[in-house]
Design an enzyme around this catalytic site. Structure first.
Site, PDB file in Angstrom:
ATOM      1  N   LYS A  59       0.797  -1.219   0.000  1.00 32.97           N
ATOM      2  CA  LYS A  59       0.000   0.000   0.000  1.00 32.97           C
ATOM      3  C   LYS A  59       0.836   1.279   0.000  1.00 32.97           C
ATOM      4  O   LYS A  59       0.294   2.354  -0.204  1.00 32.97           O
ATOM      5  CB  LYS A  59      -0.963  -0.020   1.182  1.00 32.97           C
ATOM      6  CG  LYS A  59      -2.087  -1.016   0.977  1.00 32.97           C
ATOM      7  CD  LYS A  59      -2.936  -0.647  -0.240  1.00 32.97           C
ATOM      8  CE  LYS A  59      -4.107  -1.568  -0.428  1.00 32.97           C
ATOM      9  NZ  LYS A  59      -5.017  -1.119  -1.488  1.00 32.97           N
TER      10      LYS A  59
HETATM   11  N1  PMP Z   1      -3.484  -7.832   1.545  1.00 34.42           N
HETATM   12  C1  PMP Z   1      -3.392  -6.895   2.513  1.00 34.42           C
HETATM   13  C2  PMP Z   1      -2.729  -7.259   3.792  1.00 34.42           C
HETATM   14  C3  PMP Z   1      -3.933  -5.625   2.295  1.00 34.42           C
HETATM   15  O1  PMP Z   1      -3.861  -4.687   3.257  1.00 34.42           O
HETATM   16  C4  PMP Z   1      -4.578  -5.341   1.065  1.00 34.42           C
HETATM   17  C5  PMP Z   1      -5.192  -3.999   0.838  1.00 34.42           C
HETATM   18  N2  PMP Z   1      -6.473  -3.876   1.405  1.00 34.42           N
HETATM   19  C6  PMP Z   1      -4.674  -6.347   0.099  1.00 34.42           C
HETATM   20  C7  PMP Z   1      -4.084  -7.568   0.369  1.00 34.42           C
HETATM   21  C8  PMP Z   1      -5.442  -6.189  -1.190  1.00 34.42           C
HETATM   22  O2  PMP Z   1      -4.930  -5.242  -2.071  1.00 34.42           O
HETATM   23  P1  PMP Z   1      -5.885  -4.411  -3.019  1.00 34.42           P
HETATM   24  O3  PMP Z   1      -6.584  -3.386  -2.157  1.00 34.42           O
HETATM   25  O4  PMP Z   1      -4.965  -3.789  -3.994  1.00 34.42           O
HETATM   26  O5  PMP Z   1      -6.880  -5.313  -3.650  1.00 34.42           O
END
Ligand code: PMP
Length: 344
Positions: A59
Protein backbone atom coordinates in the site's frame (compact mmCIF):
# COMPACT_ATOMS: atom_id res chain seq x y z
CA UNK A 1 17.18 27.80 7.36
CA UNK A 2 17.46 25.13 10.00
CA UNK A 3 15.15 23.18 12.29
CA UNK A 4 16.22 22.04 15.75
CA UNK A 5 15.71 18.37 16.47
CA UNK A 6 17.15 17.35 19.81
CA UNK A 7 20.74 18.59 19.97
CA UNK A 8 21.21 18.58 16.22
CA UNK A 9 20.41 21.33 13.79
CA UNK A 10 19.05 19.70 10.63
CA UNK A 11 19.03 21.70 7.42
CA UNK A 12 15.63 21.59 5.67
CA UNK A 13 17.38 20.71 2.43
CA UNK A 14 18.77 17.62 4.16
CA UNK A 15 15.33 16.68 5.49
CA UNK A 16 13.88 17.01 2.00
CA UNK A 17 16.71 14.90 0.59
CA UNK A 18 16.07 12.23 3.25
CA UNK A 19 12.34 12.25 2.43
CA UNK A 20 13.12 11.87 -1.27
CA UNK A 21 15.47 8.98 -0.49
CA UNK A 22 12.74 7.15 1.46
CA UNK A 23 10.14 7.86 -1.24
CA UNK A 24 12.55 6.39 -3.80
CA UNK A 25 12.48 3.14 -1.83
CA UNK A 26 8.80 2.56 -2.70
CA UNK A 27 8.49 -0.23 -5.27
CA UNK A 28 11.19 -2.26 -7.02
CA UNK A 29 10.50 -5.15 -4.64
CA UNK A 30 12.17 -8.58 -4.95
CA UNK A 31 10.59 -11.51 -6.77
CA UNK A 32 11.71 -14.80 -5.20
CA UNK A 33 11.07 -18.41 -6.27
CA UNK A 34 9.53 -20.84 -3.77
CA UNK A 35 12.20 -23.53 -3.92
CA UNK A 36 10.67 -25.70 -1.18
CA UNK A 37 6.90 -25.22 -1.40
CA UNK A 38 7.03 -25.14 -5.19
CA UNK A 39 9.30 -28.19 -5.57
CA UNK A 40 8.21 -30.91 -7.96
CA UNK A 41 5.24 -29.02 -9.36
CA UNK A 42 6.66 -28.85 -12.87
CA UNK A 43 6.17 -25.08 -12.81
CA UNK A 44 7.84 -22.25 -10.94
CA UNK A 45 6.02 -20.25 -8.29
CA UNK A 46 7.41 -16.81 -7.56
CA UNK A 47 6.40 -14.46 -4.76
CA UNK A 48 6.59 -10.68 -5.07
CA UNK A 49 7.69 -9.45 -1.64
CA UNK A 50 5.78 -6.24 -1.08
CA UNK A 51 6.79 -6.24 2.59
CA UNK A 52 10.04 -4.78 1.25
CA UNK A 53 8.42 -1.35 0.82
CA UNK A 54 9.49 1.21 3.47
CA UNK A 55 6.10 1.18 5.26
CA UNK A 56 6.04 -2.62 5.06
CA UNK A 57 3.30 -3.23 2.51
CA UNK A 58 2.12 -2.95 -1.07
CA UNK A 59 0.00 0.00 0.00
CA UNK A 60 3.01 2.34 0.02
CA UNK A 61 2.76 2.21 -3.77
CA UNK A 62 -0.94 3.08 -3.70
CA UNK A 63 -0.53 5.84 -1.12
CA UNK A 64 2.30 7.48 -3.07
CA UNK A 65 0.45 7.20 -6.38
CA UNK A 66 -2.79 8.69 -4.98
CA UNK A 67 -1.02 11.53 -3.14
CA UNK A 68 1.07 12.49 -6.16
CA UNK A 69 -1.95 12.42 -8.51
CA UNK A 70 -3.98 14.61 -6.13
CA UNK A 71 -1.08 17.06 -5.72
CA UNK A 72 -0.83 17.30 -9.51
CA UNK A 73 -4.57 17.84 -9.99
CA UNK A 74 -4.67 20.43 -7.18
CA UNK A 75 -7.18 18.38 -5.14
CA UNK A 76 -4.56 18.05 -2.39
CA UNK A 77 -3.07 21.41 -1.41
CA UNK A 78 0.31 21.72 0.31
CA UNK A 79 -0.03 20.90 4.02
CA UNK A 80 -3.67 19.78 3.72
CA UNK A 81 -4.97 16.88 5.85
CA UNK A 82 -5.54 13.43 4.34
CA UNK A 83 -8.49 11.38 5.71
CA UNK A 84 -9.00 7.74 4.73
CA UNK A 85 -10.96 4.71 5.90
CA UNK A 86 -8.76 1.62 5.67
CA UNK A 87 -8.27 -1.81 7.19
CA UNK A 88 -4.72 -0.82 8.02
CA UNK A 89 -2.03 -0.96 5.38
CA UNK A 90 -3.27 1.93 3.26
CA UNK A 91 -3.38 3.98 6.44
CA UNK A 92 0.21 3.04 7.26
CA UNK A 93 1.28 3.92 3.70
CA UNK A 94 -0.58 7.23 3.83
CA UNK A 95 0.78 8.02 7.31
CA UNK A 96 4.37 7.38 6.19
CA UNK A 97 4.13 9.15 2.86
CA UNK A 98 1.95 11.92 4.31
CA UNK A 99 4.69 12.55 6.89
CA UNK A 100 7.33 12.66 4.14
CA UNK A 101 5.30 15.00 1.93
CA UNK A 102 4.03 17.34 4.66
CA UNK A 103 0.42 16.20 5.10
CA UNK A 104 -1.23 15.33 8.46
CA UNK A 105 -3.11 12.02 8.17
CA UNK A 106 -6.31 10.82 9.87
CA UNK A 107 -7.03 7.09 9.56
CA UNK A 108 -10.46 5.58 10.22
CA UNK A 109 -10.01 1.88 10.81
CA UNK A 110 -11.85 -1.18 12.07
CA UNK A 111 -11.92 -2.65 15.58
CA UNK A 112 -10.35 -5.87 14.24
CA UNK A 113 -7.08 -4.17 13.21
CA UNK A 114 -4.03 -5.91 14.66
CA UNK A 115 -2.27 -4.15 17.54
CA UNK A 116 0.92 -4.15 15.43
CA UNK A 117 -0.72 -2.18 12.61
CA UNK A 118 -2.28 0.20 15.12
CA UNK A 119 1.16 0.79 16.62
CA UNK A 120 2.62 1.48 13.16
CA UNK A 121 -0.10 4.08 12.45
CA UNK A 122 0.74 5.86 15.70
CA UNK A 123 4.47 5.55 15.03
CA UNK A 124 4.12 7.43 11.75
CA UNK A 125 2.10 10.13 13.50
CA UNK A 126 -1.40 9.44 12.16
CA UNK A 127 -4.53 10.32 14.13
CA UNK A 128 -6.44 7.03 14.39
CA UNK A 129 -10.22 6.67 14.74
CA UNK A 130 -11.41 3.13 15.43
CA UNK A 131 -14.92 2.19 14.33
CA UNK A 132 -17.10 -0.88 13.78
CA UNK A 133 -15.72 -2.31 10.51
CA UNK A 134 -18.89 -4.33 9.85
CA UNK A 135 -21.28 -1.35 10.18
CA UNK A 136 -23.44 -1.14 7.03
CA UNK A 137 -23.14 1.84 4.68
CA UNK A 138 -26.33 3.48 6.07
CA UNK A 139 -24.96 3.39 9.64
CA UNK A 140 -23.25 6.53 11.08
CA UNK A 141 -20.62 4.11 12.47
CA UNK A 142 -19.67 2.97 8.96
CA UNK A 143 -15.97 3.69 8.35
CA UNK A 144 -16.57 5.53 5.11
CA UNK A 145 -19.33 7.62 6.73
CA UNK A 146 -17.01 8.49 9.62
CA UNK A 147 -14.24 9.46 7.17
CA UNK A 148 -16.69 11.65 5.23
CA UNK A 149 -17.76 13.38 8.45
CA UNK A 150 -14.16 14.09 9.53
CA UNK A 151 -13.36 15.42 6.06
CA UNK A 152 -16.33 17.79 6.17
CA UNK A 153 -15.16 19.07 9.57
CA UNK A 154 -11.63 19.84 8.28
CA UNK A 155 -11.59 22.57 5.62
CA UNK A 156 -9.28 21.62 2.73
CA UNK A 157 -9.07 17.99 3.85
CA UNK A 158 -8.81 15.39 1.10
CA UNK A 159 -10.01 11.79 0.95
CA UNK A 160 -8.02 9.52 -1.36
CA UNK A 161 -10.99 7.08 -1.51
CA UNK A 162 -8.82 4.15 -2.49
CA UNK A 163 -11.88 2.11 -3.52
CA UNK A 164 -12.78 4.58 -6.28
CA UNK A 165 -9.44 6.23 -7.07
CA UNK A 166 -7.90 5.33 -10.48
CA UNK A 167 -4.45 6.23 -9.13
CA UNK A 168 -4.73 3.05 -7.01
CA UNK A 169 -4.67 0.49 -9.88
CA UNK A 170 -2.38 2.84 -11.82
CA UNK A 171 0.33 2.32 -9.18
CA UNK A 172 0.35 -1.35 -10.22
CA UNK A 173 -0.10 -0.76 -13.94
CA UNK A 174 2.89 1.59 -13.94
CA UNK A 175 4.97 -0.02 -11.17
CA UNK A 176 4.30 -3.54 -9.89
CA UNK A 177 3.39 -5.13 -13.22
CA UNK A 178 6.30 -3.78 -15.31
CA UNK A 179 8.61 -4.99 -12.53
CA UNK A 180 7.08 -8.50 -12.73
CA UNK A 181 7.40 -8.43 -16.50
CA UNK A 182 11.04 -7.48 -16.29
CA UNK A 183 11.87 -9.83 -13.38
CA UNK A 184 10.41 -12.84 -15.23
CA UNK A 185 11.91 -11.72 -18.58
CA UNK A 186 8.36 -11.74 -19.93
CA UNK A 187 7.86 -15.45 -19.04
CA UNK A 188 5.01 -14.95 -16.53
CA UNK A 189 2.01 -17.13 -17.45
CA UNK A 190 -0.22 -16.83 -14.35
CA UNK A 191 -0.81 -13.94 -11.96
CA UNK A 192 -2.40 -14.56 -8.53
CA UNK A 193 -3.55 -11.97 -5.98
CA UNK A 194 -6.23 -11.37 -3.39
CA UNK A 195 -8.78 -8.59 -3.73
CA UNK A 196 -9.33 -5.85 -1.19
CA UNK A 197 -9.95 -2.68 -3.18
CA UNK A 198 -9.06 -4.64 -6.31
CA UNK A 199 -6.28 -2.18 -7.19
CA UNK A 200 -3.56 -4.85 -7.21
CA UNK A 201 -5.37 -7.36 -9.39
CA UNK A 202 -6.87 -4.77 -11.75
CA UNK A 203 -3.68 -2.81 -12.43
CA UNK A 204 -1.38 -5.81 -12.71
CA UNK A 205 -3.93 -7.84 -14.64
CA UNK A 206 -4.50 -5.13 -17.21
CA UNK A 207 -0.79 -4.58 -17.86
CA UNK A 208 0.06 -8.29 -18.08
CA UNK A 209 -2.93 -9.01 -20.35
CA UNK A 210 -1.92 -6.14 -22.63
CA UNK A 211 1.68 -7.34 -22.79
CA UNK A 212 0.72 -10.91 -23.72
CA UNK A 213 -2.30 -10.39 -25.95
CA UNK A 214 -4.52 -11.69 -23.13
CA UNK A 215 -2.47 -14.87 -22.55
CA UNK A 216 -1.54 -14.33 -18.92
CA UNK A 217 -4.19 -15.94 -16.73
CA UNK A 218 -5.35 -13.75 -13.84
CA UNK A 219 -6.50 -15.67 -10.77
CA UNK A 220 -8.18 -14.07 -7.76
CA UNK A 221 -7.57 -15.76 -4.42
CA UNK A 222 -10.54 -15.18 -2.14
CA UNK A 223 -11.06 -16.05 1.55
CA UNK A 224 -14.08 -17.83 3.01
CA UNK A 225 -16.80 -15.29 3.89
CA UNK A 226 -16.10 -13.11 0.86
CA UNK A 227 -18.70 -12.58 -1.85
CA UNK A 228 -16.16 -11.75 -4.62
CA UNK A 229 -15.90 -15.46 -5.45
CA UNK A 230 -19.65 -15.97 -5.18
CA UNK A 231 -19.77 -17.18 -1.58
CA UNK A 232 -22.21 -16.18 1.14
CA UNK A 233 -21.15 -13.13 3.15
CA UNK A 234 -19.62 -14.20 6.45
CA UNK A 235 -16.79 -13.54 8.84
CA UNK A 236 -13.59 -12.95 6.88
CA UNK A 237 -10.48 -14.03 8.77
CA UNK A 238 -7.84 -12.80 6.30
CA UNK A 239 -6.91 -9.14 6.82
CA UNK A 240 -7.12 -6.75 3.88
CA UNK A 241 -8.90 -9.02 1.41
CA UNK A 242 -12.40 -10.22 0.60
CA UNK A 243 -15.63 -8.31 0.81
CA UNK A 244 -19.05 -8.96 2.27
CA UNK A 245 -20.85 -6.00 0.67
CA UNK A 246 -23.56 -6.38 -1.99
CA UNK A 247 -22.25 -6.17 -5.56
CA UNK A 248 -23.61 -2.63 -6.06
CA UNK A 249 -21.14 -1.47 -3.38
CA UNK A 250 -18.04 -3.20 -4.75
CA UNK A 251 -15.06 -0.90 -5.30
CA UNK A 252 -15.37 1.07 -8.54
CA UNK A 253 -11.73 0.44 -9.42
CA UNK A 254 -12.11 -3.37 -9.23
CA UNK A 255 -12.15 -4.56 -12.85
CA UNK A 256 -14.19 -7.76 -12.51
CA UNK A 257 -13.63 -8.53 -16.20
CA UNK A 258 -9.85 -8.87 -15.76
CA UNK A 259 -10.24 -11.95 -13.49
CA UNK A 260 -10.25 -15.27 -15.35
CA UNK A 261 -10.79 -17.43 -12.31
CA UNK A 262 -11.61 -17.16 -8.60
CA UNK A 263 -10.23 -19.65 -6.09
CA UNK A 264 -11.83 -19.73 -2.64
CA UNK A 265 -9.25 -20.94 -0.15
CA UNK A 266 -10.28 -22.34 3.27
CA UNK A 267 -8.82 -20.57 6.30
CA UNK A 268 -6.89 -23.66 7.43
CA UNK A 269 -5.09 -23.75 4.08
CA UNK A 270 -4.40 -19.98 4.16
CA UNK A 271 -2.82 -20.09 7.61
CA UNK A 272 -0.99 -23.37 7.06
CA UNK A 273 0.57 -21.90 3.93
CA UNK A 274 1.51 -18.73 5.80
CA UNK A 275 3.27 -20.80 8.49
CA UNK A 276 4.96 -23.00 5.89
CA UNK A 277 6.29 -19.90 4.14
CA UNK A 278 7.96 -18.92 7.40
CA UNK A 279 9.16 -22.36 8.49
CA UNK A 280 10.23 -23.78 5.15
CA UNK A 281 11.10 -20.77 2.99
CA UNK A 282 12.17 -18.31 5.70
CA UNK A 283 9.60 -15.79 4.49
CA UNK A 284 7.71 -13.93 7.22
CA UNK A 285 4.50 -12.86 5.46
CA UNK A 286 0.92 -11.92 6.33
CA UNK A 287 -2.23 -14.07 5.92
CA UNK A 288 -3.21 -12.51 2.58
CA UNK A 289 0.19 -13.72 1.32
CA UNK A 290 -0.68 -17.20 2.63
CA UNK A 291 -3.94 -16.90 0.70
CA UNK A 292 -2.29 -15.88 -2.59
CA UNK A 293 0.49 -18.46 -2.30
CA UNK A 294 -1.97 -21.26 -1.43
CA UNK A 295 -3.91 -20.37 -4.58
CA UNK A 296 -0.69 -20.10 -6.63
CA UNK A 297 0.38 -23.60 -5.51
CA UNK A 298 -2.99 -24.99 -6.60
CA UNK A 299 -2.64 -23.19 -9.94
CA UNK A 300 0.92 -24.45 -10.46
CA UNK A 301 -0.13 -28.05 -9.74
CA UNK A 302 -2.70 -27.97 -12.55
CA UNK A 303 -0.89 -25.69 -15.03
CA UNK A 304 1.03 -26.89 -18.10
CA UNK A 305 4.64 -27.85 -17.32
CA UNK A 306 7.02 -24.90 -17.32
CA UNK A 307 4.41 -22.35 -16.30
CA UNK A 308 5.58 -19.30 -14.40
CA UNK A 309 3.15 -18.41 -11.62
CA UNK A 310 3.54 -15.10 -9.79
CA UNK A 311 1.78 -14.49 -6.46
CA UNK A 312 1.61 -11.17 -4.67
CA UNK A 313 2.67 -11.12 -0.99
CA UNK A 314 1.16 -7.82 0.22
CA UNK A 315 2.81 -7.52 3.65
CA UNK A 316 4.95 -9.04 6.41
CA UNK A 317 4.19 -11.48 9.21
CA UNK A 318 5.40 -9.02 11.83
CA UNK A 319 2.05 -7.21 11.46
CA UNK A 320 0.26 -10.32 12.75
CA UNK A 321 2.20 -11.64 15.74
CA UNK A 322 -0.93 -11.16 17.89
CA UNK A 323 -3.15 -12.94 15.35
CA UNK A 324 -1.79 -15.38 12.74
CA UNK A 325 1.26 -16.26 14.85
CA UNK A 326 -0.60 -16.44 18.15
CA UNK A 327 -1.88 -19.97 18.96
CA UNK A 328 -4.59 -18.52 21.22
CA UNK A 329 -6.01 -16.39 18.40
CA UNK A 330 -5.83 -19.30 15.95
CA UNK A 331 -7.67 -21.59 18.40
CA UNK A 332 -10.27 -18.92 19.12
CA UNK A 333 -10.96 -18.65 15.37
CA UNK A 334 -11.03 -22.46 14.99
CA UNK A 335 -8.10 -22.37 12.60
CA UNK A 336 -6.00 -25.54 12.43
CA UNK A 337 -2.55 -25.66 10.92
CA UNK A 338 -3.39 -28.76 8.98
CA UNK A 339 -0.91 -31.52 8.22
CA UNK A 340 -2.72 -32.45 5.00
CA UNK A 341 -1.53 -29.24 3.39
CA UNK A 342 2.05 -29.80 4.48
CA UNK A 343 2.59 -32.94 2.40
CA UNK A 344 1.07 -33.13 -1.03
N1 PMP B 1 -3.48 -7.83 1.55
C1 PMP B 1 -3.39 -6.89 2.51
C2 PMP B 1 -2.73 -7.26 3.79
C3 PMP B 1 -3.93 -5.63 2.30
O1 PMP B 1 -3.86 -4.69 3.26
C4 PMP B 1 -4.58 -5.34 1.06
C5 PMP B 1 -5.19 -4.00 0.84
N2 PMP B 1 -6.47 -3.88 1.40
C6 PMP B 1 -4.67 -6.35 0.10
C7 PMP B 1 -4.08 -7.57 0.37
C8 PMP B 1 -5.44 -6.19 -1.19
O2 PMP B 1 -4.93 -5.24 -2.07
P1 PMP B 1 -5.89 -4.41 -3.02
O3 PMP B 1 -6.58 -3.39 -2.16
O4 PMP B 1 -4.96 -3.79 -3.99
O5 PMP B 1 -6.88 -5.31 -3.65
Amino acid sequence: MSTMTGRHAVREADVAADAAAVLAQVGNTPLVPLDVLGKGLGSTVYVKLESDNPGGSIKDRTALSMIRAAERSGELRPGATIVESTSGNTGIGLALIGALTGHPVVVVTGDTISSEKLAALHRYGARVVVTDWTAPSESPENARAVAARITAENPGAWRPQQFDNPANPLAHYEGTAPEIWQQTSGRVTHFVAGIGTGGTISGNGRYLKEKTGGHVEVIAADPVGSVYSGGHPGEILVDGVGNSWPEAEWPKIFDRGIVDRFLRIPNNEVYTTEHRLLNEEGLSLGPSSGLAVAAALRVARAAPRGSVVVAIAPDAGSNYLSKAFNPVWLADKHIHLAAEFVEE
